[in-house]
Motif scaffolding. Structure first.
Motif, PDB file in Angstrom:
ATOM      1  N   LEU A 281       1.961 -26.437  -0.736  1.00 47.91           N
ATOM      2  CA  LEU A 281       1.827 -28.022  -0.245  1.00 47.91           C
ATOM      3  C   LEU A 281       3.395 -29.316  -0.754  1.00 47.91           C
ATOM      4  CD1 LEU A 281       0.060 -29.857   1.777  1.00 47.91           C
ATOM      5  CD2 LEU A 281      -1.188 -30.586  -0.193  1.00 47.91           C
ATOM      6  N   LEU A 282       3.233 -29.326  -1.967  1.00 51.23           N
ATOM      7  CA  LEU A 282       4.427 -29.973  -2.534  1.00 51.23           C
ATOM      8  C   LEU A 282       5.637 -29.342  -2.195  1.00 51.23           C
ATOM      9  CD1 LEU A 282       3.035 -30.795  -6.098  1.00 51.23           C
ATOM     10  CD2 LEU A 282       3.195 -32.373  -4.051  1.00 51.23           C
ATOM     11  N   SER A 283       5.908 -28.598  -2.122  1.00 46.22           N
ATOM     12  CA  SER A 283       6.805 -27.970  -2.184  1.00 46.22           C
ATOM     13  C   SER A 283       7.504 -28.053  -0.683  1.00 46.22           C
ATOM     14  CB  SER A 283       7.189 -26.585  -2.261  1.00 46.22           C
ATOM     15  OG  SER A 283       6.881 -26.287  -3.980  1.00 46.22           O
ATOM     16  N   SER A 284       6.846 -28.610   0.222  1.00 45.06           N
ATOM     17  CA  SER A 284       7.175 -28.279   2.081  1.00 45.06           C
ATOM     18  C   SER A 284       7.579 -29.877   2.336  1.00 45.06           C
ATOM     19  CB  SER A 284       6.454 -28.111   2.639  1.00 45.06           C
ATOM     20  OG  SER A 284       4.748 -29.140   2.606  1.00 45.06           O
ATOM     21  N   VAL A 285       7.124 -31.239   1.279  1.00 48.44           N
ATOM     22  CA  VAL A 285       7.092 -32.753   1.583  1.00 48.44           C
ATOM     23  C   VAL A 285       8.779 -32.910   1.475  1.00 48.44           C
ATOM     24  CG1 VAL A 285       6.887 -34.462   0.776  1.00 48.44           C
ATOM     25  CG2 VAL A 285       5.638 -32.941   0.586  1.00 48.44           C
ATOM     26  N   ARG A 286       9.556 -32.349   1.155  1.00 45.32           N
ATOM     27  CA  ARG A 286      10.960 -32.763   1.110  1.00 45.32           C
ATOM     28  C   ARG A 286      11.062 -32.373   2.639  1.00 45.32           C
ATOM     29  NH1 ARG A 286      16.600 -31.756  -2.470  1.00 45.32           N
ATOM     30  NH2 ARG A 286      17.880 -33.331  -1.161  1.00 45.32           N
ATOM     31  N   SER A 287      10.947 -30.902   2.708  1.00 45.25           N
ATOM     32  CA  SER A 287      11.241 -30.511   3.950  1.00 45.25           C
ATOM     33  C   SER A 287      11.131 -30.947   5.351  1.00 45.25           C
ATOM     34  CB  SER A 287      11.882 -29.224   4.219  1.00 45.25           C
ATOM     35  OG  SER A 287      10.064 -28.483   4.138  1.00 45.25           O
ATOM     36  N   SER A 288      10.078 -31.490   5.190  1.00 49.43           N
ATOM     37  CA  SER A 288       9.705 -32.322   6.209  1.00 49.43           C
ATOM     38  C   SER A 288      10.019 -34.137   6.788  1.00 49.43           C
ATOM     39  CB  SER A 288       7.935 -32.535   6.357  1.00 49.43           C
ATOM     40  OG  SER A 288       7.190 -32.703   7.350  1.00 49.43           O
ATOM     41  N   ASN A 289       9.853 -34.393   5.261  1.00 49.22           N
ATOM     42  CA  ASN A 289      10.584 -35.661   5.164  1.00 49.22           C
ATOM     43  C   ASN A 289      12.225 -36.351   5.777  1.00 49.22           C
ATOM     44  OD1 ASN A 289      10.358 -38.779   4.516  1.00 49.22           O
ATOM     45  ND2 ASN A 289      12.012 -38.466   3.030  1.00 49.22           N
ATOM     46  N   GLU A 290      13.182 -34.510   5.436  1.00 44.65           N
ATOM     47  CA  GLU A 290      14.236 -34.642   5.803  1.00 44.65           C
ATOM     48  C   GLU A 290      14.368 -34.641   7.188  1.00 44.65           C
ATOM     49  OE1 GLU A 290      17.223 -34.833   3.840  1.00 44.65           O
ATOM     50  OE2 GLU A 290      15.418 -36.097   2.718  1.00 44.65           O
ATOM     51  N   ALA A 291      13.543 -33.337   7.834  1.00 43.23           N
ATOM     52  CA  ALA A 291      13.470 -33.517   8.901  1.00 43.23           C
ATOM     53  C   ALA A 291      13.075 -34.880   9.877  1.00 43.23           C
ATOM     54  CB  ALA A 291      12.757 -32.441   9.387  1.00 43.23           C
ATOM     55  N   HIS A 292      12.330 -35.451   9.262  1.00 39.74           N
ATOM     56  CA  HIS A 292      12.072 -36.667  10.200  1.00 39.74           C
ATOM     57  C   HIS A 292      13.253 -38.163  10.601  1.00 39.74           C
ATOM     58  CE1 HIS A 292       9.224 -39.218  11.997  1.00 39.74           C
ATOM     59  NE2 HIS A 292       9.762 -40.067  11.065  1.00 39.74           N
ATOM     60  N   LYS A 293      14.172 -37.546   9.214  1.00 39.55           N
ATOM     61  CA  LYS A 293      14.627 -38.630   9.415  1.00 39.55           C
ATOM     62  C   LYS A 293      15.989 -38.519  10.449  1.00 39.55           C
ATOM     63  CE  LYS A 293      15.679 -39.302   4.407  1.00 39.55           C
ATOM     64  NZ  LYS A 293      16.706 -38.744   3.048  1.00 39.55           N
ATOM     65  N   GLN A 294      15.884 -37.571  11.026  1.00 43.15           N
ATOM     66  CA  GLN A 294      16.578 -37.303  12.177  1.00 43.15           C
ATOM     67  C   GLN A 294      16.069 -37.649  13.745  1.00 43.15           C
ATOM     68  OE1 GLN A 294      19.133 -35.379  11.405  1.00 43.15           O
ATOM     69  NE2 GLN A 294      18.746 -35.058   9.457  1.00 43.15           N
ATOM     70  N   TRP A 295      15.114 -38.055  12.630  1.00 48.52           N
ATOM     71  CA  TRP A 295      13.817 -39.155  14.451  1.00 48.52           C
ATOM     72  C   TRP A 295      15.069 -39.922  15.442  1.00 48.52           C
ATOM     73  CZ3 TRP A 295      13.444 -44.305  16.311  1.00 48.52           C
ATOM     74  CH2 TRP A 295      12.632 -43.814  17.425  1.00 48.52           C
ATOM     75  N   PRO A 296      15.799 -40.902  14.712  1.00 44.63           N
ATOM     76  CA  PRO A 296      16.753 -41.644  15.459  1.00 44.63           C
ATOM     77  C   PRO A 296      18.059 -40.911  16.146  1.00 44.63           C
ATOM     78  CG  PRO A 296      17.219 -42.190  13.493  1.00 44.63           C
ATOM     79  CD  PRO A 296      15.524 -41.440  13.629  1.00 44.63           C
ATOM     80  N   MET A 297      18.512 -39.566  15.515  1.00 44.31           N
ATOM     81  CA  MET A 297      19.565 -38.646  15.540  1.00 44.31           C
ATOM     82  C   MET A 297      18.832 -38.055  17.255  1.00 44.31           C
ATOM     83  SD  MET A 297      19.680 -39.577  12.022  1.00 44.31           S
ATOM     84  CE  MET A 297      20.623 -39.271  11.044  1.00 44.31           C
ATOM     85  N   ARG A 298      17.812 -37.404  16.944  1.00 46.85           N
ATOM     86  CA  ARG A 298      17.580 -36.858  18.264  1.00 46.85           C
ATOM     87  C   ARG A 298      17.681 -38.048  19.265  1.00 46.85           C
ATOM     88  NH1 ARG A 298      13.655 -35.197  14.712  1.00 46.85           N
ATOM     89  NH2 ARG A 298      11.451 -36.330  16.327  1.00 46.85           N
ATOM     90  N   LYS A 299      17.034 -38.785  19.278  1.00 43.06           N
ATOM     91  CA  LYS A 299      16.865 -40.100  20.209  1.00 43.06           C
ATOM     92  C   LYS A 299      17.876 -40.592  20.444  1.00 43.06           C
ATOM     93  CE  LYS A 299      12.116 -39.377  20.251  1.00 43.06           C
ATOM     94  NZ  LYS A 299      11.773 -38.279  21.247  1.00 43.06           N
ATOM     95  N   LEU A 300      19.218 -40.620  19.442  1.00 41.33           N
ATOM     96  CA  LEU A 300      20.309 -41.160  20.419  1.00 41.33           C
ATOM     97  C   LEU A 300      20.901 -40.141  21.113  1.00 41.33           C
ATOM     98  CD1 LEU A 300      21.197 -42.818  17.346  1.00 41.33           C
ATOM     99  CD2 LEU A 300      20.966 -44.451  19.870  1.00 41.33           C
ATOM    100  N   LYS A 301      20.815 -38.637  20.817  1.00 42.21           N
ATOM    101  CA  LYS A 301      21.297 -37.664  21.546  1.00 42.21           C
ATOM    102  C   LYS A 301      20.796 -36.904  22.520  1.00 42.21           C
ATOM    103  CE  LYS A 301      24.248 -34.641  20.366  1.00 42.21           C
ATOM    104  NZ  LYS A 301      25.391 -34.453  20.353  1.00 42.21           N
TER     105      LYS A 301
END
Length: 430
Positions: A281-301
């Motif tokens: 669980l703890l090990s997956s937090v960073r990867s999930s957070n990094e993925a969510h940082k891409q939200w504005p990039m996804r929407k702009l694309k």
């Protein structure tokens, strides 16, 4: 009491100024000469509402002064309060050796039976490591060690320091507990006394819980977009559940940034790795957070398949409101990404007067929020400064008719009902 606060960036300057305001004789210690010169003139190293005034009051009352000399700073100190903001690199790895090295420079100058209180963000076991050094090198001094984890928030640090929910303090001895009780009781009578290791772990656990809550809410929000649900309505359903409650960190919004939460996740992952304990669980937090940082990039694309033909405005550059730090700012990451993809970008921030590095040459800067909208096709609300909430929808439409507004934190949710704008927020149906 006579207190030395060592490490004078955000945590240390706030700690020193607040302790002096409570009637303690405080010396702030830092080995960086420029920091000492600036603070001695009443200039803190970063923006924090009310901090400059409090530092100047401390200097004026002579209850507060600053020094780059360990010998001078701790000569009469009963407590050495360690308050370095532990550095982190781009991979969220903390440079704890730096903090330990700074403390080791001061230990030879400490009076006998002084108490060293660690508030810097350090991994569990750090106090034991420092105790071993002190006992080996200065056994006759009988230096005591304790831990009270940092609990500040940029933009609200004075309020949080002087009016905390409670304080967590880990001690080894009755002597240190009595001394720290005298120092801390004027701040609050709600002190949770525990072992040193429990205090260290409590900080990790709190930040890990907050980090998990943020990433959970944002993963749910992303699923809401795809399923046609509204994440704010789902949040209301969660918070009215008696087993969860209204204060839970469940608002859909931006990814966590700044390094604080990520640092503690990294500490706990390191403990698990060292002890060969799986922490999926703890090990997956960073990867999930990094993925969510891409939200504005996804929407702009989605909006602009060819970003080289787009003009984008970004409101807010600091990693959160109430500070002038750009450390680990997702807004800066977004601006770098936009520039790399050829977009023309105009930015505004109410406190940033100079852009970092090469971005200063690649971004246009606007004197006010509306000026940043001239000729743009999309606006990204990156840092929710109150200044932006005061901008009327009519003014936005007039400055940029038909503009798309990307609001990761749903800060300007009132725009959602304005048909003249295309309002896009985290957790709203796609």
């Amino acid at each position: 009491m006579n207190v030395c606060v060592q490490g004078l960036w955000h945590l240390g300057t706030v700690t020193a100024a607040c302790l002096a305001s409570l009637g303690n004789r405080v010396t702030g210690l830092d080995f960086d000469a420029k920091t000492i010169v600036d603070l001695s003139r009443g200039t803190p190293p970063l923006l924090e509402p009310g901090l400059e005034d409090l530092v100047k009051k401390g200097l004026s009352s002579r209850m507060l002064h600053f020094s780059a000399s360990a010998d001078e700073a701790v000569r009469d100190a009963e407590v050495l309060w360690i308050a370095y903001d532990t550095p982190v690199d781009d991979n969220d790895n903390a440079d704890t050796d730096y903090v330990v090295a700074q403390i080791e420079r001061t230990l030879p100058h400490l009076p006998a039976e002084a108490t060293v209180l660690i508030s810097s963000q350090m991994p569990v076991g750090s106090v034991k490591r420092l105790e071993a050094v002190a006992n080996a090198r200065f056994p006759k001094k009988k230096i005591g060690f304790a831990c009270s984890p940092e609990n500040l928030r940029l933009g609200k640090a004075l309020e949080v320091f002087l009016n905390p929910d409670r304080l967590v303090v880990g001690v080894r001895s009755a002597r240190d507990r009595e001394r720290l009780d005298r120092l801390l009781r004027p701040i609050t009578a709600r002190i949770e006394w525990m072992s040193v290791e429990s205090a260290e772990m409590t900080k990790h656990a709190i930040n890990a819980f907050l980090a998990i809550s943020v990433t959970f809410a944002n993963e749910i929000a992303s699923l809401c977009e795809l399923a046609g649900a509204d994440a704010k309505e789902v949040e209301r359903g969660l918070k009215t559940e008696s087993r969860i409650g209204p204060g839970a960190y469940l608002s859909p919004g931006a990814a966590f940034a700044g390094g604080t939460l990520a640092r503690d996740i990294a500490f706990l992952n390191e403990v698990g790795a060292e002890k060969r304990l799986a922490t999926p669980l703890l090990s997956s937090v960073r990867s999930s957070n990094e993925a969510h940082k891409q939200w504005p990039m996804r929407k702009l694309k989605e909006l602009f398949p060819d970003l080289s033909k787009a003009r984008i405005a970004v409101w807010g550059l600091t990693y959160k409101p109430g500070t002038d730090t750009l450390r680990r700012s997702t807004a800066i990451e977004l601006c770098n990404w936009l520039v790399e993809h050829g977009a023309r970008v105009c930015v505004h921030d109410p406190v940033i007067t100079a852009l970092p590095g090469e971005l200063a040459l690649k971004l246009a800067r606007a004197r006010d929020p509306l000026a940043a909208l001239a000729g743009v096709q999309a606006l990204v609300i990156s840092t929710p400064w109150p200044d932006y909430k005061a901008v009327a929808a009519d003014a936005i439409v007039k400055a940029a008719p038909g503009i798309a507004v990307l609001d990761a934190g749903r800060f300007l949710a009132g725009l959602a009902t304005d048909s003249r704008l295309r309002y896009i927020a985290v957790g709203t149906p796609a």
